[in-house]
Motif scaffolding. Structure first.
Motif, PDB file in Angstrom:
ATOM      1  N   THR A  13       0.815  -1.215   0.000  1.00 55.44           N
ATOM      2  CA  THR A  13       0.000   0.000   0.000  1.00 55.44           C
ATOM      3  C   THR A  13       0.848   1.264   0.000  1.00 55.44           C
ATOM      4  O   THR A  13       0.378   2.312  -0.428  1.00 55.44           O
ATOM      5  CB  THR A  13      -0.950   0.020   1.209  1.00 55.44           C
ATOM      6  N   GLU A  14       2.077   1.154   0.455  1.00 51.83           N
ATOM      7  CA  GLU A  14       2.958   2.326   0.460  1.00 51.83           C
ATOM      8  C   GLU A  14       3.352   2.742  -0.957  1.00 51.83           C
ATOM      9  O   GLU A  14       3.757   3.876  -1.178  1.00 51.83           O
ATOM     10  CB  GLU A  14       4.202   2.047   1.308  1.00 51.83           C
ATOM     11  N   ASP A  15       3.211   1.826  -1.901  1.00 50.49           N
ATOM     12  CA  ASP A  15       3.570   2.125  -3.290  1.00 50.49           C
ATOM     13  C   ASP A  15       2.411   2.729  -4.080  1.00 50.49           C
ATOM     14  O   ASP A  15       2.593   3.099  -5.241  1.00 50.49           O
ATOM     15  CB  ASP A  15       4.048   0.848  -4.001  1.00 50.49           C
ATOM     16  N   LEU A  16       1.236   2.821  -3.474  1.00 46.97           N
ATOM     17  CA  LEU A  16       0.078   3.352  -4.187  1.00 46.97           C
ATOM     18  C   LEU A  16       0.209   4.856  -4.397  1.00 46.97           C
ATOM     19  O   LEU A  16       0.780   5.568  -3.558  1.00 46.97           O
ATOM     20  CB  LEU A  16      -1.204   3.082  -3.395  1.00 46.97           C
ATOM     21  N   SER A  17      -0.355   5.322  -5.487  1.00 51.32           N
ATOM     22  CA  SER A  17      -0.434   6.767  -5.724  1.00 51.32           C
ATOM     23  C   SER A  17      -1.420   7.368  -4.725  1.00 51.32           C
ATOM     24  O   SER A  17      -2.136   6.645  -4.030  1.00 51.32           O
ATOM     25  CB  SER A  17      -0.915   7.030  -7.153  1.00 51.32           C
ATOM     26  N   ASP A  18      -1.484   8.679  -4.671  1.00 53.41           N
ATOM     27  CA  ASP A  18      -2.458   9.329  -3.791  1.00 53.41           C
ATOM     28  C   ASP A  18      -3.874   8.918  -4.171  1.00 53.41           C
ATOM     29  O   ASP A  18      -4.715   8.665  -3.299  1.00 53.41           O
ATOM     30  CB  ASP A  18      -2.313  10.853  -3.863  1.00 53.41           C
ATOM     31  N   ASN A  19      -4.143   8.835  -5.475  1.00 53.25           N
ATOM     32  CA  ASN A  19      -5.469   8.405  -5.923  1.00 53.25           C
ATOM     33  C   ASN A  19      -5.720   6.957  -5.521  1.00 53.25           C
ATOM     34  O   ASN A  19      -6.823   6.607  -5.087  1.00 53.25           O
ATOM     35  CB  ASN A  19      -5.605   8.580  -7.438  1.00 53.25           C
ATOM     36  N   GLY A  20      -4.720   6.100  -5.655  1.00 50.37           N
ATOM     37  CA  GLY A  20      -4.866   4.700  -5.245  1.00 50.37           C
ATOM     38  C   GLY A  20      -5.142   4.581  -3.760  1.00 50.37           C
ATOM     39  O   GLY A  20      -5.976   3.770  -3.334  1.00 50.37           O
ATOM     40  N   LYS A  21      -4.451   5.389  -2.954  1.00 50.68           N
ATOM     41  CA  LYS A  21      -4.688   5.382  -1.505  1.00 50.68           C
ATOM     42  C   LYS A  21      -6.100   5.863  -1.180  1.00 50.68           C
ATOM     43  O   LYS A  21      -6.755   5.331  -0.281  1.00 50.68           O
ATOM     44  CB  LYS A  21      -3.654   6.251  -0.802  1.00 50.68           C
ATOM     45  N   ALA A  22      -6.575   6.846  -1.918  1.00 44.98           N
ATOM     46  CA  ALA A  22      -7.937   7.343  -1.709  1.00 44.98           C
ATOM     47  C   ALA A  22      -8.953   6.269  -2.077  1.00 44.98           C
ATOM     48  O   ALA A  22      -9.956   6.073  -1.365  1.00 44.98           O
ATOM     49  CB  ALA A  22      -8.177   8.614  -2.525  1.00 44.98           C
ATOM     50  N   LEU A  24      -8.454   3.036  -2.018  1.00 41.55           N
ATOM     51  CA  LEU A  24      -8.358   2.002  -0.985  1.00 41.55           C
ATOM     52  C   LEU A  24      -9.105   2.429   0.271  1.00 41.55           C
ATOM     53  O   LEU A  24      -9.846   1.631   0.858  1.00 41.55           O
ATOM     54  CB  LEU A  24      -6.890   1.712  -0.660  1.00 41.55           C
ATOM     55  N   ALA A  25      -8.942   3.674   0.679  1.00 41.08           N
ATOM     56  CA  ALA A  25      -9.645   4.172   1.864  1.00 41.08           C
ATOM     57  C   ALA A  25     -11.159   4.110   1.652  1.00 41.08           C
ATOM     58  O   ALA A  25     -11.905   3.718   2.560  1.00 41.08           O
ATOM     59  CB  ALA A  25      -9.208   5.599   2.178  1.00 41.08           C
ATOM     60  N   SER A  26     -11.610   4.468   0.464  1.00 38.23           N
ATOM     61  CA  SER A  26     -13.043   4.400   0.169  1.00 38.23           C
ATOM     62  C   SER A  26     -13.540   2.965   0.208  1.00 38.23           C
ATOM     63  O   SER A  26     -14.620   2.676   0.740  1.00 38.23           O
ATOM     64  CB  SER A  26     -13.331   5.014  -1.205  1.00 38.23           C
ATOM     65  N   LEU A  27     -12.761   2.059  -0.332  1.00 39.41           N
ATOM     66  CA  LEU A  27     -13.122   0.643  -0.323  1.00 39.41           C
ATOM     67  C   LEU A  27     -13.197   0.108   1.103  1.00 39.41           C
ATOM     68  O   LEU A  27     -14.144  -0.606   1.470  1.00 39.41           O
ATOM     69  CB  LEU A  27     -12.118  -0.161  -1.149  1.00 39.41           C
ATOM     70  N   GLN A  28     -12.214   0.461   1.918  1.00 35.58           N
ATOM     71  CA  GLN A  28     -12.206  -0.004   3.303  1.00 35.58           C
ATOM     72  C   GLN A  28     -13.401   0.557   4.076  1.00 35.58           C
ATOM     73  O   GLN A  28     -14.030  -0.156   4.851  1.00 35.58           O
ATOM     74  CB  GLN A  28     -10.894   0.388   3.981  1.00 35.58           C
TER      75      GLN A  28
END
Length: 64
Positions: A13-22, A24-28
């Motif tokens: 998850t540390e390799d995700l872009s800011d959009n990818g992290k967003a 992931l947060a939405s999915l969680q």
């Protein structure tokens, strides 16, 4: 280094872009909310069964 698994592949998850992290947060958030809804549905089904049982008892009293 937290990992997530998507379609059988592990990702850091540390390799995700800011959009990818967003995303992931939405999915969680969504998955947590869905779990709460499942629990709520179980409660509603239990209550429905109790009300139905009580109604049947009332109907039997009226018939008797």
């Amino acid at each position: 280094m937290p990992l997530i698994t998507v379609d059988g592949y592990e990702y850091n998850t540390e390799d995700l872009s800011d959009n990818g992290k967003a995303q992931l947060a939405s999915l969680q958030f969504l998955e947590a909310h869905m779990e709460r809804l499942k629990k709520d549905i179980a409660i509603f089904k239990t209550a429905r069964n109790a009300y139905l049982r009580a109604l049947k008892e009332e109907l039997e009293k009226e018939d008797g």
